[in-house]
Design a protein around this motif. Structure first.
Motif, PDB file in Angstrom:
ATOM      1  N   TRP A   5      -8.145   4.268  -6.549  1.00  0.00           N
ATOM      2  CA  TRP A   5      -8.632   3.506  -5.399  1.00  0.00           C
ATOM      3  C   TRP A   5      -8.721   2.018  -5.691  1.00  0.00           C
ATOM      4  O   TRP A   5      -8.330   1.189  -4.859  1.00  0.00           O
ATOM      5  N   ILE A   6      -9.200   1.659  -6.871  1.00  0.00           N
ATOM      6  CA  ILE A   6      -9.356   0.236  -7.208  1.00  0.00           C
ATOM      7  C   ILE A   6      -8.001  -0.460  -7.237  1.00  0.00           C
ATOM      8  O   ILE A   6      -7.828  -1.544  -6.668  1.00  0.00           O
ATOM      9  N   ARG A  16      -5.284   0.490  -5.748  1.00  0.00           N
ATOM     10  CA  ARG A  16      -4.752   0.448  -4.379  1.00  0.00           C
ATOM     11  C   ARG A  16      -5.336  -0.727  -3.591  1.00  0.00           C
ATOM     12  O   ARG A  16      -4.624  -1.391  -2.834  1.00  0.00           O
ATOM     13  N   GLN A  17      -6.623  -0.973  -3.776  1.00  0.00           N
ATOM     14  CA  GLN A  17      -7.250  -2.089  -3.071  1.00  0.00           C
ATOM     15  C   GLN A  17      -6.693  -3.427  -3.539  1.00  0.00           C
ATOM     16  O   GLN A  17      -6.434  -4.325  -2.732  1.00  0.00           O
ATOM     17  N   VAL A  18      -6.514  -3.563  -4.840  1.00  0.00           N
ATOM     18  CA  VAL A  18      -5.963  -4.805  -5.390  1.00  0.00           C
ATOM     19  C   VAL A  18      -4.551  -5.039  -4.869  1.00  0.00           C
ATOM     20  O   VAL A  18      -4.175  -6.153  -4.481  1.00  0.00           O
ATOM     21  N   ARG A  50       0.253   4.330  -2.643  1.00  0.00           N
ATOM     22  CA  ARG A  50      -0.008   5.723  -2.273  1.00  0.00           C
ATOM     23  C   ARG A  50       1.018   6.650  -2.890  1.00  0.00           C
ATOM     24  O   ARG A  50       0.689   7.731  -3.397  1.00  0.00           O
ATOM     25  N   ARG A 100      -1.172  -8.638   1.232  1.00  0.00           N
ATOM     26  CA  ARG A 100      -1.619  -8.831   2.612  1.00  0.00           C
ATOM     27  C   ARG A 100      -0.938 -10.021   3.280  1.00  0.00           C
ATOM     28  O   ARG A 100      -0.555  -9.960   4.450  1.00  0.00           O
ATOM     29  N   GLY A 140      -3.262  -3.840  -2.110  1.00  0.00           N
ATOM     30  CA  GLY A 140      -3.330  -4.165  -0.689  1.00  0.00           C
ATOM     31  C   GLY A 140      -3.656  -5.620  -0.451  1.00  0.00           C
ATOM     32  O   GLY A 140      -3.039  -6.290   0.395  1.00  0.00           O
ATOM     33  N   LEU A 141      -4.600  -6.150  -1.207  1.00  0.00           N
ATOM     34  CA  LEU A 141      -4.966  -7.557  -1.062  1.00  0.00           C
ATOM     35  C   LEU A 141      -3.828  -8.475  -1.509  1.00  0.00           C
ATOM     36  O   LEU A 141      -3.563  -9.505  -0.885  1.00  0.00           O
ATOM     37  N   PRO A 192       0.800  -1.225   0.000  1.00  0.00           N
ATOM     38  CA  PRO A 192       0.000   0.000   0.000  1.00  0.00           C
ATOM     39  C   PRO A 192       0.835   1.278   0.000  1.00  0.00           C
ATOM     40  O   PRO A 192       0.428   2.286  -0.600  1.00  0.00           O
TER      41      PRO A 192
END
Length: 343
Positions: free
Chosen positions: A251-252, A254-256, A245, A262, A258-259, A241
């Motif tokens: 946003w999409i 960034r979410q991918v 940033r 993880r 992050g997952l 992440p």
């Protein structure tokens, strides 16, 4: 000018030799006549489309992230360079294009070429040396007496990272095959683990830093080598992440991202280890500092082979085999005899 063109994203696509006008310049740019260009796995990954979410280039595109050559013209705002200067650079993302006879580069991304290197040798330096610097100095803050593990020590980043870590005063372990063992020892590696016959995670322990450029399994097993408070840095992913940033990704994405990271972030946290993904950036000031190390004899490039510019596609295919020791360079204007393979 002559240049190699990527007409569209495709795995193993051949670059097309074509003609185009000289690139347009901005006020803060220098126009460089390319003498030599270094090849990197990043070129192949961009060609294959692997980095489209991060680097959304539009094709047709000219690849090439390492360049050495002569300044032929400067923009009106340029103060540090003049026509005739011998320079080298890793052009910033969005402005790559070293596989051409000329390239326009932001003044901020350029440094004077080390005086003790040929153009071909200089072209082998920028991307990998900046990667090593940003990993070991910026992210890890390596200090004398620390222990550093560098994977793939005979690769392009590995050969630079070993030398820089030794310069910083670290004890260095590296993984390499038998054919690369002599090379990495000659660069300063204190411990060499044969990745084909030995398990680095069982042989090494108590390390402060691990630099990974290999697969996810190697990345996770590197946690076993690090002590609490250690740093695990990867240049081969997964992105984290913080990287998303810093790149200002949507946003999409960034979410991918992050997952996707993880799992390794969670395992690192459980071991009290800091995980970071590094996607190196262009930086002429840092390249100046690397130049000083090269001219002092503390760091040197390692070149597997130099090939003529017209053989670029063959050279790119060779880099993808993973057998190169150090860097592969294409030469547009030979500045001396062809260099011998790394040994």
């Amino acid at each position: 000018m002559k240049l190699f063109i990527l007409d569209g994203y495709s795995k193993k696509a051949m670059l097309r030799l074509g003609e185009a006008p000289e690139p347009a310049m901005g006020d803060g740019d220098v126009l460089v006549e390319v003498h030599a260009a270094g090849l990197n796995p990043l070129d192949s990954k961009i060609r294959d489309g692997a980095f489209k979410p991060i680097l959304p280039y539009r094709t047709p595109l000219v690849l090439g992230h390492d360049v050495a050559g002569t300044v032929v013209r400067v923009g009106s705002a340029v103060r540090r360079f003049k026509a005739g200067d011998e320079v080298y650079s890793r052009p910033r993302d969005g402005r790559i294009g070293a596989f051409a006879e000329f390239i326009a580069i932001s003044e901020d991304d350029v440094a004077l070429k080390p005086r003790n290197l040929s153009m071909e040798e200089a072209a082998a330096v920028p991307l990998t040396a900046l990667t090593a610097w940003q990993a070991l100095v910026d992210l890890a803050g390596v200090k004398p007496g620390q222990k550093v593990l560098i994977h793939a020590g005979s690769g392009g980043v590995g050969v630079m990272a070993i030398q820089l870590a030794k310069h910083l005063g670290a004890t260095v372990a590296t993984t390499a095959g038998a054919s690369g063992a002599e090379l990495v020892r000659g660069l300063g590696a204190d411990v060499v683990v044969d990745y084909r016959t030995e398990d680095f995670a069982k042989l090494l322990s108590g390390y402060d830093v691990a630099l990974n450029s290999l697969d996810g399994e190697t990345l996770e097993r590197s946690l076993d080598v690090l002590k609490p408070g250690g740093k695990l840095i990867s240049i081969s992913g997964p992105p984290d992440p913080a990287f998303a940033r810093a790149r200002g990704l949507n946003w999409i994405v960034r979410q991918v991202i992050g997952l996707g990271s993880r799992k390794i972030r969670g395992r690192a946290k459980a071991r009290q280890v800091d995980y970071a993904f590094l996607f190196m950036r262009a930086d002429g000031e840092q390249l100046d500092r690397i130049t000083a190390l090269i001219e002092a004899g503390d760091v040197r490039p390692v070149i597997d082979r130099v090939v003529p510019f017209e053989d670029l596609n063959d050279a790119l295919a060779y880099t993808e085999t993973g057998r190169a020791k150090g860097k592969v360079v294409v030469s547009l204007k030979s500045s001396g005899p062809r260099l011998h393979p790394a040994r």
